[in-house]
Design an enzyme around this catalytic site. Structure first.
Site, short mmCIF file in Angstrom:
data_model
loop_
_atom_site.label_atom_id
_atom_site.label_comp_id
_atom_site.label_asym_id
_atom_site.label_seq_id
_atom_site.Cartn_x
_atom_site.Cartn_y
_atom_site.Cartn_z
N ASP A 1 0.87 -1.17 0.00
CA ASP A 1 0.00 0.00 0.00
C ASP A 1 0.91 1.23 0.00
O ASP A 1 1.97 1.23 0.62
CB ASP A 1 -0.86 0.05 1.27
CG ASP A 1 -1.62 -1.26 1.50
OD1 ASP A 1 -2.11 -1.83 0.52
OD2 ASP A 1 -1.70 -1.70 2.67
N ASP B 1 -1.49 -2.87 -4.34
CA ASP B 1 -2.53 -3.22 -3.37
C ASP B 1 -3.31 -1.93 -3.06
O ASP B 1 -3.85 -1.32 -3.97
CB ASP B 1 -1.90 -3.88 -2.14
CG ASP B 1 -2.95 -4.67 -1.37
OD1 ASP B 1 -3.88 -5.18 -1.98
OD2 ASP B 1 -2.84 -4.75 -0.13
N ASP C 1 -4.36 1.93 3.41
CA ASP C 1 -5.07 0.91 4.18
C ASP C 1 -4.91 1.21 5.67
O ASP C 1 -3.83 1.61 6.13
CB ASP C 1 -4.55 -0.50 3.86
CG ASP C 1 -5.11 -1.01 2.52
OD1 ASP C 1 -5.78 -0.24 1.81
OD2 ASP C 1 -4.87 -2.20 2.20
N ARG D 1 -13.59 0.30 -3.12
CA ARG D 1 -13.05 0.65 -1.79
C ARG D 1 -12.79 2.15 -1.64
O ARG D 1 -11.63 2.57 -1.49
CB ARG D 1 -11.76 -0.13 -1.47
CG ARG D 1 -11.96 -1.62 -1.47
CD ARG D 1 -10.71 -2.34 -0.97
NE ARG D 1 -10.89 -3.79 -1.02
CZ ARG D 1 -9.95 -4.68 -0.79
NH1 ARG D 1 -8.74 -4.27 -0.48
NH2 ARG D 1 -10.21 -5.96 -0.83
CA CA Z 1 -3.09 -3.69 1.86
#
Ligand code: CA
Length: 431
Positions: free
Chosen positions: A209, A248, A252, A304
């Site tokens: 991330d 990714d 996060d 997301r």
């Molecule tokens: Ca992640």
């Protein structure tokens, strides 16, 4: 590996002694989160490295300088000012490292694909020499690009064009961190792993991330731009019938992180933007993962924005743009286990093949507050739409999330916010 030493342009050298934003002499490094500005203002607020002594104010222009300033994630108050573009995929001399430079123990993508092709390998998880070689190679890249950020740190871009490229900032078990006025670009994984049992068809999983909050508290992220710029996953080939994902999350927030404000930032050109809570079994997240997201732009994001488990998340005055050619769009707001998202006055612009009912998706969620939503300029009720059109596997959501936000600035109408965010969100735009 190419040998090319960067020479600092004179204009940049001139900047090094200057405050973070030249327009009005403000020193962004010393600024702190305003009282009441979202969850990060709770319980003492967020000051980052504002208390740093002069010996801990760093201006960095390359990875080596950045690593020295970070000091292994120490908790000494520090202000780190980034000048120009820093590429994390570089060696200690500042020379560029590409994926082949990290490859170890005979790893090549071609050999990996040959070894774990489901038609011959089957549906078991990859194991054996080539998976070991992938892990060893990945560890070499991680050692360069994962950067630990300690407590009482402020990261700030100098001027309007500071970029941190290829890095994964790890704010882990740390308190009181600010990241502002910085573009974070392309946290690219050279060594994705094949996960044959993900989602029925299997999937490629990338490790990094751009920013990962793990057990972090009091974090303010403001006027950042985070994207896959230059390296979109949509241009990656398909292997084993699935897109070979290189990225990714953009941001996060997991492992009982808490008290986070994300404001005036741009999340763009990416699949999975913001994950808040990474597992239904992570019950330590209960009562935590309190996050405010306001005046952010989500532009060309597949899903997301955010997806939430457990957290009480205030999502207000955000601008969502789905471009006309976005045929991979999935949803924006993900309502997961025990989540309590309070969404108000957000504006969505999407092409004709996307309906307002597509904007929300529930996984085991039970509630969503939404009010003041605009969809292509018209008021819509996302909750009623979700309940009218949800699939058989989704439960109806109630509008009672059990809390009402108190820590927030003025809440604009969705239309006014849409215009203000288009003008003012992202790195290089603090005024
Ligand atoms: Ca992640």
């Amino acid at each position: 590996m190419r040998k090319a030493r960067a020479i600092l342009p004179l204009a940049l050298l001139g900047l090094l002694g200057a405050p973070a934003h030249a327009d009005d002499g403000r020193d962004l490094g010393r600024e702190t989160l305003a009282a009441g500005d979202g969850w990060a203002a709770a319980a003492g607020g967020t000051t980052g490295g504002a208390a740093a002594d002069d010996a801990h104010v760093f201006t960095v222009t390359d990875r080596a300088g950045l690593v020295r300033a970070l000091d292994g994630g120490s908790a000494t108050p520090k202000i780190i000012r980034i000048a120009g573009t820093i590429d994390a995929n570089t060696d200690d001399d500042g020379d560029r490292l590409d994926c082949a430079d990290y490859a170890a123990d005979g790893y090549t993508k071609r050999a990996y694909l040959a070894a774990y092709d489901p038609r011959t390998w089957g549906a078991a998880r990859p194991s054996g020499p080539l998976e070991d070689a992938r892990k060893a190679s990945a560890a070499r890249q991680a050692e360069r690009i994962e950067l630990a950020v300690g407590s009482h740190t402020t990261f700030v871009g100098l001027g309007d064009d500071a970029v941190l490229k290829g890095a994964s900032l790890r704010i882990a078990d740390a308190d009181n961190v600010i990241v502002r006025n910085l573009e974070l670009r392309d946290a690219y994984d050279c060594f994705p792993v094949w996960q044959p049992n993900t989602g029925g068809l299997g999937d490629w999983k990338a490790a990094y991330d751009n920013i990962w909050l793990r057990g972090a508290s009091h974090v303010w992220i403001d006027h950042v731009t985070i994207s896959d710029k230059g390296h979109p996953d949509e241009r990656e080939p398909t292997h084993f019938g699935r897109t070979y994902l290189r990225h990714d999350g953009l941001l996060d927030i997991t492992n009982a992180s808490d008290l986070v404000t994300v404001s005036w930032s741009r999340f763009a050109d990416h699949d999975k933007a913001i994950l808040i809570g990474n597992g239904d079994a992570a019950t330590a997240d209960r009562g935590r993962l309190r996050v405010t997201l306001h005046h952010n732009e989500f532009d060309t994001v597949v899903q997301r924005a955010p997806r939430v488990r457990f957290g009480r998340v205030h999502l207000y005055n955000n601008r969502y743009v789905v471009p006309g050619d976005a045929h991979d769009y999935r949803y924006s707001i993900g309502v997961g286990t025990e989540s309590a998202v309070y969404a108000e006055n957000n504006a969505f612009t999407a092409p004709g093949h996307i309906e307002a009912a597509d904007l929300v998706k529930s996984w085991n969620g039970t509630a969503l507050h939404q009010s003041g939503t605009l969809f292509n300029g018209f008021p819509v009720d996302l909750l009623a739409l979700n309940n009218a059109y949800n699939s058989g596997s989704e439960r109806d959501l109630t509008g009672d999330v059990g809390w009402t936000p108190v820590l927030h600035g003025p809440v604009d109408s969705a239309a006014a916010a849409d215009r203000a965010v288009a003008r003012g969100a992202g790195a290089g735009r603090i005024r």
